[in-house]
Design a protein around this motif. Structure first.
Motif, mmCIF file in Angstrom:
data_model
loop_
_atom_site.group_PDB
_atom_site.id
_atom_site.type_symbol
_atom_site.label_atom_id
_atom_site.label_comp_id
_atom_site.label_asym_id
_atom_site.label_seq_id
_atom_site.Cartn_x
_atom_site.Cartn_y
_atom_site.Cartn_z
ATOM 1 N N LEU A 163 0.721 -1.351 0.099
ATOM 2 C CA LEU A 163 -0.084 -0.125 0.292
ATOM 3 C C LEU A 163 0.864 1.012 -0.016
ATOM 4 C CD1 LEU A 163 -2.799 -0.662 2.656
ATOM 5 C CD2 LEU A 163 -3.081 -0.767 0.107
ATOM 6 N N ARG A 164 2.157 1.426 0.795
ATOM 7 C CA ARG A 164 3.042 1.864 0.754
ATOM 8 C C ARG A 164 4.068 2.625 -0.112
ATOM 9 N NH1 ARG A 164 2.577 0.005 5.453
ATOM 10 N NH2 ARG A 164 5.295 -0.663 5.679
ATOM 11 N N GLU A 165 4.573 1.287 -0.930
ATOM 12 C CA GLU A 165 5.507 1.493 -1.793
ATOM 13 C C GLU A 165 4.990 0.908 -2.786
ATOM 14 O OE1 GLU A 165 8.187 -1.349 0.054
ATOM 15 O OE2 GLU A 165 8.008 -0.409 2.035
ATOM 16 N N GLU A 166 5.761 1.159 -4.214
ATOM 17 C CA GLU A 166 5.845 0.737 -4.992
ATOM 18 C C GLU A 166 6.241 -1.061 -5.483
ATOM 19 O OE1 GLU A 166 4.263 2.426 -8.234
ATOM 20 O OE2 GLU A 166 4.077 3.553 -6.282
ATOM 21 N N GLY A 167 6.063 -1.662 -6.289
ATOM 22 C CA GLY A 167 6.985 -3.095 -6.053
ATOM 23 C C GLY A 167 5.329 -4.108 -5.925
ATOM 24 N N SER A 168 5.827 -5.188 -6.136
ATOM 25 C CA SER A 168 4.715 -6.219 -6.804
ATOM 26 C C SER A 168 4.646 -6.901 -5.700
ATOM 27 C CB SER A 168 4.248 -7.124 -7.784
ATOM 28 O OG SER A 168 5.811 -8.259 -7.281
ATOM 29 N N LEU A 169 3.496 -7.317 -4.691
ATOM 30 C CA LEU A 169 3.311 -7.533 -3.724
ATOM 31 C C LEU A 169 3.305 -9.239 -4.039
ATOM 32 C CD1 LEU A 169 1.773 -8.177 -1.148
ATOM 33 C CD2 LEU A 169 -0.701 -9.283 -2.176
ATOM 34 N N ALA A 170 3.744 -10.040 -4.359
ATOM 35 C CA ALA A 170 4.222 -11.055 -4.840
ATOM 36 C C ALA A 170 5.958 -10.938 -4.126
ATOM 37 C CB ALA A 170 4.735 -11.758 -6.059
ATOM 38 N N ASP A 171 6.327 -9.527 -5.032
ATOM 39 C CA ASP A 171 8.420 -9.364 -4.927
ATOM 40 C C ASP A 171 8.172 -8.946 -2.975
ATOM 41 O OD1 ASP A 171 8.869 -9.900 -6.969
ATOM 42 O OD2 ASP A 171 8.939 -8.147 -7.612
ATOM 43 N N LEU A 172 7.046 -8.028 -2.739
ATOM 44 C CA LEU A 172 7.619 -7.717 -1.178
ATOM 45 C C LEU A 172 7.362 -9.123 -0.436
ATOM 46 C CD1 LEU A 172 5.632 -4.522 -1.828
ATOM 47 C CD2 LEU A 172 7.825 -4.413 -1.094
ATOM 48 N N ALA A 173 6.206 -10.115 -0.209
ATOM 49 C CA ALA A 173 5.600 -10.769 0.149
ATOM 50 C C ALA A 173 7.321 -12.087 0.280
ATOM 51 C CB ALA A 173 4.939 -11.834 -0.109
ATOM 52 N N ALA A 174 7.721 -11.950 -0.901
ATOM 53 C CA ALA A 174 9.414 -13.082 -0.710
ATOM 54 C C ALA A 174 9.983 -12.355 -0.152
ATOM 55 C CB ALA A 174 9.321 -13.115 -1.773
ATOM 56 N N GLU A 175 10.261 -11.024 -0.124
ATOM 57 C CA GLU A 175 10.867 -9.964 1.023
ATOM 58 C C GLU A 175 10.948 -10.662 2.361
ATOM 59 O OE1 GLU A 175 11.638 -5.837 0.272
ATOM 60 O OE2 GLU A 175 12.153 -6.004 -2.294
ATOM 61 N N VAL A 176 9.283 -9.615 3.053
ATOM 62 C CA VAL A 176 8.765 -10.433 4.120
ATOM 63 C C VAL A 176 9.200 -11.749 4.508
ATOM 64 C CG1 VAL A 176 7.052 -10.304 5.816
ATOM 65 C CG2 VAL A 176 7.563 -7.891 4.161
ATOM 66 N N LEU A 177 8.746 -12.848 3.888
ATOM 67 C CA LEU A 177 9.325 -14.336 4.059
ATOM 68 C C LEU A 177 10.579 -14.370 3.970
ATOM 69 C CD1 LEU A 177 8.403 -17.158 4.577
ATOM 70 C CD2 LEU A 177 8.124 -17.091 2.634
ATOM 71 N N ASP A 178 11.371 -14.172 3.420
ATOM 72 C CA ASP A 178 13.426 -14.096 3.728
ATOM 73 C C ASP A 178 13.821 -13.927 4.956
ATOM 74 O OD1 ASP A 178 13.621 -15.012 1.294
ATOM 75 O OD2 ASP A 178 14.188 -13.066 -0.105
ATOM 76 N N GLU A 179 13.222 -12.731 5.814
ATOM 77 C CA GLU A 179 13.827 -11.586 6.340
ATOM 78 C C GLU A 179 13.234 -12.972 7.554
ATOM 79 O OE1 GLU A 179 14.981 -8.891 8.966
ATOM 80 O OE2 GLU A 179 15.260 -9.240 7.014
ATOM 81 N N LEU A 180 11.580 -13.687 8.211
ATOM 82 C CA LEU A 180 11.304 -13.508 8.597
ATOM 83 C C LEU A 180 12.303 -15.410 9.224
ATOM 84 C CD1 LEU A 180 9.109 -14.650 10.785
ATOM 85 C CD2 LEU A 180 8.036 -16.033 8.888
ATOM 86 N N LEU A 181 12.753 -16.030 7.348
ATOM 87 C CA LEU A 181 13.553 -16.791 7.934
ATOM 88 C C LEU A 181 14.890 -16.158 8.460
ATOM 89 C CD1 LEU A 181 12.311 -18.752 4.671
ATOM 90 C CD2 LEU A 181 11.476 -19.315 6.399
ATOM 91 N N THR A 182 14.796 -15.072 8.634
ATOM 92 C CA THR A 182 16.213 -15.064 9.176
ATOM 93 C C THR A 182 16.362 -14.905 10.345
ATOM 94 O OG1 THR A 182 17.313 -14.157 6.586
ATOM 95 C CG2 THR A 182 17.851 -13.122 8.581
ATOM 96 N N LEU A 183 15.337 -14.163 10.639
ATOM 97 C CA LEU A 183 14.572 -13.935 12.232
ATOM 98 C C LEU A 183 15.183 -15.157 13.018
ATOM 99 C CD1 LEU A 183 12.693 -11.528 11.877
ATOM 100 C CD2 LEU A 183 15.365 -10.974 12.861
#
Length: 195
Positions: A163-183
Motif C-alpha cells: 500500500l505504501r511502496e511500489e513493487g509487486s505484492l509477490a516480491d514484497l511478500a518474498a522479501e518479508v518471508l526471507d526476513e522472517l526466515l533470517t530472524l
C-alpha cells in the motif's frame, strides 16, 4: 429506482468506499450508499448484512487464492514452501491497478477501531484456513499452525508495504518471508548457544 442491473454489489461497494472516504464511515448510512447508485436501502441489505461488510466482501476470493497456491505446491514441499506458494498465488489477487482502491479502503479501516478488528479477524480466519489445508496435506502440529500463522503475518506486513511502496505484492511478500526466515534462524541459533 433501478430495479436490477449486473454488478449491483460492486457498485454498492464503490459508492460506499467513496462516501466513507469523503464523508466518514460513521457519518454514512446504508440508505445513502444505496441512494448514491439509484437503489433502495432494502437492496443494499440484500447484498450486505451491514455497512461494515461492504468493505470486506470478497474475502472468500482471497482465501481461495491462498488455497489454490497450497494445491499448486509440490507434494514434497515443506510447510513454509507451501505457504510461499500460497503467498505467490494470493498476490495475483492484488495487481498494481488495484492499489489506489486498496489504499482508500485501508485508509477508511485505519480510522475506525471496529473495522481494524474486523480486518484482524480476516487474517485470523485466513491463518486457520491455511492451517487446515496444511494439515490436510499431512503437515503435523505445531508445524501447520506455525507455518499458517507466519504466512498470515507475512501477508499482512507485505500488504501494508504494498500500500505504501511500489513493487509487486509477490516480491514484497518474498522479501518479508526471507526476513522472517533470517530472524528464525538467528533465534534458533541463540537458543542453542550457551551463555
Amino acid at each position: 429506482m433501478v430495479r436490477w442491473e449486473p454488478g449491483t454489489a460492486e457498485r454498492l461497494q464503490q459508492a460506499a468506499l467513496e462516501l466513507f472516504a469523503t464523508r466518514g464511515y460513521e457519518q454514512t448510512t446504508a440508505a445513502e450508499i444505496a441512494q448514491a447508485v439509484g437503489l433502495t436501502e432494502r437492496t443494499f441489505f440484500r447484498h450486505f448484512s451491514d455497512k461494515r461488510e461492504v468493505l470486506f466482501q470478497g474475502q472468500e476470493l482471497l482465501v481461495q487464492a491462498f488455497l489454490d497456491g497450497i494445491a499448486a505446491a509440490p507434494p514434497e514441499a515443506s510447510p513454509l514452501e507451501v505457504v510461499a506458494s500460497a503467498l505467490r498465488s494470493s498476490s495475483a489477487f492484488f495487481p498494481d491497478e488495484r492499489r489506489p482502491h486498496s489504499r482508500t479502503r485501508q485508509s477508511v479501516i485505519d480510522r475506525h477501531p471496529a473495522l481494524q478488528e474486523r480486518e484482524r479477524h480476516k487474517l485470523t480466519t485466513l491463518a486457520t484456513t491455511v492451517a487446515d489445508a496444511l494439515r490436510a496435506r499431512g503437515v503435523g502440529e505445531p508445524a501447520a499452525t506455525l507455518a499458517a500463522e507466519s504466512g498470515a503475518t507475512v501477508f499482512g506486513i507485505a500488504f501494508g508495504r504494498w500500500l505504501r511502496e511500489e513493487g509487486s505484492l509477490a516480491d514484497l511478500a518474498a522479501e518479508v518471508l526471507d526476513e522472517l526466515l533470517t530472524l528464525a534462524g538467528e533465534a534458533a541459533q541463540a537458543l542453542r548457544s550457551p551463555r
